[in-house]
Design an enzyme around this catalytic site. Structure first.
Site, PDB file in Angstrom:
ATOM      1  N   CYS A 121      -7.033  -0.881  13.228  1.00 57.70           N
ATOM      2  CA  CYS A 121      -5.749   0.143  12.492  1.00 57.70           C
ATOM      3  C   CYS A 121      -5.373   1.422  13.291  1.00 57.70           C
ATOM      4  O   CYS A 121      -4.383   1.639  12.638  1.00 57.70           O
ATOM      5  CB  CYS A 121      -5.441  -0.535  10.841  1.00 57.70           C
ATOM      6  SG  CYS A 121      -6.158  -2.085  10.613  1.00 57.70           S
ATOM      7  N   HIS A 162      -1.729   5.197   7.220  1.00 63.23           N
ATOM      8  CA  HIS A 162      -1.814   3.512   7.670  1.00 63.23           C
ATOM      9  C   HIS A 162      -1.667   2.887   6.161  1.00 63.23           C
ATOM     10  O   HIS A 162      -2.077   3.275   5.275  1.00 63.23           O
ATOM     11  CB  HIS A 162      -3.052   3.282   8.408  1.00 63.23           C
ATOM     12  CG  HIS A 162      -3.406   1.833   7.742  1.00 63.23           C
ATOM     13  ND1 HIS A 162      -2.747   1.187   8.295  1.00 63.23           N
ATOM     14  CD2 HIS A 162      -4.544   1.675   7.331  1.00 63.23           C
ATOM     15  CE1 HIS A 162      -3.362  -0.102   8.623  1.00 63.23           C
ATOM     16  NE2 HIS A 162      -4.848  -0.478   8.182  1.00 63.23           N
ATOM     17  N   ASN A 209      -0.643  -5.325   4.689  1.00 64.01           N
ATOM     18  CA  ASN A 209      -1.084  -4.739   6.352  1.00 64.01           C
ATOM     19  C   ASN A 209      -0.627  -4.732   7.861  1.00 64.01           C
ATOM     20  O   ASN A 209      -1.052  -5.696   7.559  1.00 64.01           O
ATOM     21  CB  ASN A 209      -2.805  -3.900   5.813  1.00 64.01           C
ATOM     22  CG  ASN A 209      -3.528  -3.455   6.773  1.00 64.01           C
ATOM     23  OD1 ASN A 209      -3.118  -3.246   7.775  1.00 64.01           O
ATOM     24  ND2 ASN A 209      -4.651  -3.349   6.538  1.00 64.01           N
TER      25      ASN A 209
HETATM   26  N1  COA Z   1      -6.764 -11.858  -6.977  1.00 61.45           N
HETATM   27  C1  COA Z   1      -7.533 -11.791  -8.200  1.00 61.45           C
HETATM   28  N2  COA Z   1      -8.503 -11.413  -8.383  1.00 61.45           N
HETATM   29  C2  COA Z   1      -9.402 -10.824  -7.070  1.00 61.45           C
HETATM   30  C3  COA Z   1      -8.893 -10.736  -6.410  1.00 61.45           C
HETATM   31  C4  COA Z   1      -7.795 -11.536  -5.483  1.00 61.45           C
HETATM   32  N3  COA Z   1      -6.526 -11.283  -4.455  1.00 61.45           N
HETATM   33  N4  COA Z   1      -9.636 -10.345  -5.214  1.00 61.45           N
HETATM   34  C5  COA Z   1     -10.352 -10.007  -4.953  1.00 61.45           C
HETATM   35  N5  COA Z   1     -10.306 -10.344  -7.020  1.00 61.45           N
HETATM   36  C6  COA Z   1     -11.877 -10.511  -8.193  1.00 61.45           C
HETATM   37  C7  COA Z   1     -13.080 -10.828  -7.396  1.00 61.45           C
HETATM   38  O1  COA Z   1     -13.060 -12.205  -7.951  1.00 61.45           O
HETATM   39  C8  COA Z   1     -14.022 -10.236  -8.979  1.00 61.45           C
HETATM   40  O2  COA Z   1     -13.912 -10.638  -9.630  1.00 61.45           O
HETATM   41  P1  COA Z   1     -15.483  -9.663 -10.496  1.00 61.45           P
HETATM   42  O3  COA Z   1     -15.028  -9.044 -11.222  1.00 61.45           O
HETATM   43  O4  COA Z   1     -15.139 -11.366 -11.868  1.00 61.45           O
HETATM   44  O5  COA Z   1     -16.376 -10.952  -9.971  1.00 61.45           O
HETATM   45  C9  COA Z   1     -13.165  -8.662  -8.968  1.00 61.45           C
HETATM   46  O6  COA Z   1     -11.699  -9.104  -8.708  1.00 61.45           O
HETATM   47  C10 COA Z   1     -13.648  -7.917  -7.622  1.00 61.45           C
HETATM   48  O7  COA Z   1     -13.743  -8.173  -6.092  1.00 61.45           O
HETATM   49  P2  COA Z   1     -13.799  -7.363  -4.782  1.00 61.45           P
HETATM   50  O8  COA Z   1     -13.829  -8.094  -3.842  1.00 61.45           O
HETATM   51  O9  COA Z   1     -15.100  -6.623  -4.865  1.00 61.45           O
HETATM   52  O10 COA Z   1     -12.610  -5.970  -5.606  1.00 61.45           O
HETATM   53  P3  COA Z   1     -12.246  -4.981  -4.841  1.00 61.45           P
HETATM   54  O11 COA Z   1     -12.511  -3.826  -6.229  1.00 61.45           O
HETATM   55  O12 COA Z   1     -13.517  -4.685  -3.820  1.00 61.45           O
HETATM   56  O13 COA Z   1     -11.174  -5.099  -4.618  1.00 61.45           O
HETATM   57  C11 COA Z   1      -9.141  -4.676  -2.039  1.00 61.45           C
HETATM   58  C12 COA Z   1     -10.366  -5.831  -3.881  1.00 61.45           C
HETATM   59  C13 COA Z   1      -9.441  -5.485  -1.282  1.00 61.45           C
HETATM   60  C14 COA Z   1      -7.950  -4.513  -3.121  1.00 61.45           C
HETATM   61  C15 COA Z   1      -9.930  -3.342  -2.213  1.00 61.45           C
HETATM   62  O14 COA Z   1     -11.515  -3.799  -1.901  1.00 61.45           O
HETATM   63  C16 COA Z   1      -9.571  -2.168  -0.812  1.00 61.45           C
HETATM   64  O15 COA Z   1      -8.320  -2.724  -0.796  1.00 61.45           O
HETATM   65  N6  COA Z   1     -10.089  -2.424  -0.172  1.00 61.45           N
HETATM   66  C17 COA Z   1     -10.154  -1.569   1.008  1.00 61.45           C
HETATM   67  C18 COA Z   1      -9.659  -2.549   2.089  1.00 61.45           C
HETATM   68  C19 COA Z   1      -9.139  -1.994   3.436  1.00 61.45           C
HETATM   69  O16 COA Z   1      -8.140  -0.945   3.431  1.00 61.45           O
HETATM   70  N7  COA Z   1      -8.819  -3.020   4.581  1.00 61.45           N
HETATM   71  C20 COA Z   1      -7.749  -2.916   5.392  1.00 61.45           C
HETATM   72  C21 COA Z   1      -8.733  -1.937   6.580  1.00 61.45           C
HETATM   73  S1  COA Z   1      -7.725  -1.470   7.761  1.00 61.45           S
END
Ligand code: COA
Length: 314
Positions: free
Chosen positions: A113, A239, A269
């Site tokens: 990215c 970004h 993204n």
């Molecule tokens: N819809 C609903 N619930 C969701 C979900 C979705 N799309 N994705 C994850 N969850 C839930 C999980 O099941 C989990 O539930 P639980 O606590 O009951 O087990 C909870 O949310 C937390 O899951 P997790 O994967 O740890 O989520 P998170 O808090 O880390 O959030 C992101 C996920 C992706 C939003 C976040 O981690 C993020 O934005 N990270 C940066 C990613 C990024 O920018 N990547 C690109 C780089 S260029």
């Protein structure tokens, strides 16, 4: 002294819109969760017969038209992408051929990215050195072909798109004032495309923590390197990965929300295309005007990061 800046841009976004509600039908998710956790409302997915190079070609053509640059003016082609049609010929090779440009050097540059920032910095140095006069820099990615639609936390993040910039000499006072690039391969394990499945694998929490730290630090340091303070900055273009990450950079810069570009709601993204798509969007909507100081800041898989501070205009 040669001043190097962006003299014209063009973007391409596929027509097909994939909304959060569309994801509700195929994943255990909700519009509320996606909106609150990422800021994304919808993204564009290219049809099966449209690959990364097809989007790059259209964006490049538009950038050339918008800047009045002819085929003979382009001295080099750089395509920032991590989703090329093939490893070779590169997307840049395909662009050269399809647009019938001269037999100039053309290559893909992979920094996930952060790719567009790396491409801009590369073009800057070639022009500064006097080697070339005009470089076509394109950010293009079709992330939808790398999405695991069973992975609820990554599937909802990404979209497809391309955007191109003609980088060249600009008048005194305009153009790139500073840039910073970096990488740390130790973080590669947190965001990568799996060799077997080809899907994106991500440790969202780790990427999030890293991104919040680096985006704020970089925005401040690239601004200082340009001998400016955040008060001089008219627009921050982060970004478009996650609104909460973007917000943390904005707050670190003490900028009001209207001084941050937000296209994430519309396009998600789009990886290497996200920053140029946002610049072009803001210019088109008169939010970036001649003489405005802007900061571009990004991060991505690798891990990689980069930022540019520049004065808009030619
Ligand atoms: N819809 C609903 N619930 C969701 C979900 C979705 N799309 N994705 C994850 N969850 C839930 C999980 O099941 C989990 O539930 P639980 O606590 O009951 O087990 C909870 O949310 C937390 O899951 P997790 O994967 O740890 O989520 P998170 O808090 O880390 O959030 C992101 C996920 C992706 C939003 C976040 O981690 C993020 O934005 N990270 C940066 C990613 C990024 O920018 N990547 C690109 C780089 S260029």
């Amino acid at each position: 002294m040669t001043n190097v800046g962006i003299i014209g841009m063009g973007s391409y976004l596929p027509e097909k819109v994939m909304t959060n509600h569309d994801f509700e039908k195929i994943l255990d998710t909700s519009d509320e969760w996606i909106t609150e956790m990422t800021g994304i409302k919808e993204r564009r997915f290219a049809e099966d017969n449209i690959d990364t190079s097809d989007m790059a070609v259209i964006a490049a053509k538009r950038a050339m038209e918008n800047s009045g640059v002819t085929k003979d003016d382009i001295d080099m082609i750089i395509v920032a992408t991590s989703t090329p049609d093939h490893h070779f010929p590169t997307v840049a090779n395909i662009v050269q051929s399809k647009l019938e440009l001269n037999h100039v050097p053309s290559f893909d540059q992979a920094a996930a990215c952060t790719g567009f920032i790396y491409g801009l910095a590369t073009a800057y140095n070639y022009i500064k050195a006097g080697t070339y006069k005009k470089v076509l820099v394109i950010g293009a990615d079709k992330l939808s072909k790398k999405i695991d639609f069973d992975d609820q936390s990554t599937a909802i993040l990404f979209g497809d798109g391309a955007s191109a910039a003609i980088v060249g000499e600009v008048s005194e006072g305009y153009g790139i004032k500073s840039f910073e690039l970096g990488s740390n391969g130790d973080g590669g394990k947190w965001l990568y495309d799996d060799k077997d499945t080809k899907y994106i694998k991500m440790n969202g929490r780790e990427v999030f923590k890293f991104a919040v730290r680096i985006m704020g630090e970089l925005s401040v340091s690239v601004t200082e390197k340009a001998d400016m303070t955040s008060e001089d900055i008219d627009m921050l273009i982060p970004h478009q990965a996650n609104i909460r990450i973007m917000e943390s950079a904005r707050k670190r810069m003490n900028l009001p929300r209207e001084k941050m570009s937000e296209t994430i709601q519309l396009y998600g993204n789009t990886s290497a295309a996200s920053i140029p798509i946002s610049i072009e969007h803001e210019v088109k909507h008169n939010k970036i005007k001649d003489g405005d100081n802007i900061v571009l800041v990004g991060f991505g898989g690798g891990l990689t990061w980069g930022a540019v501070c520049m004065t808009w205009g030619k």
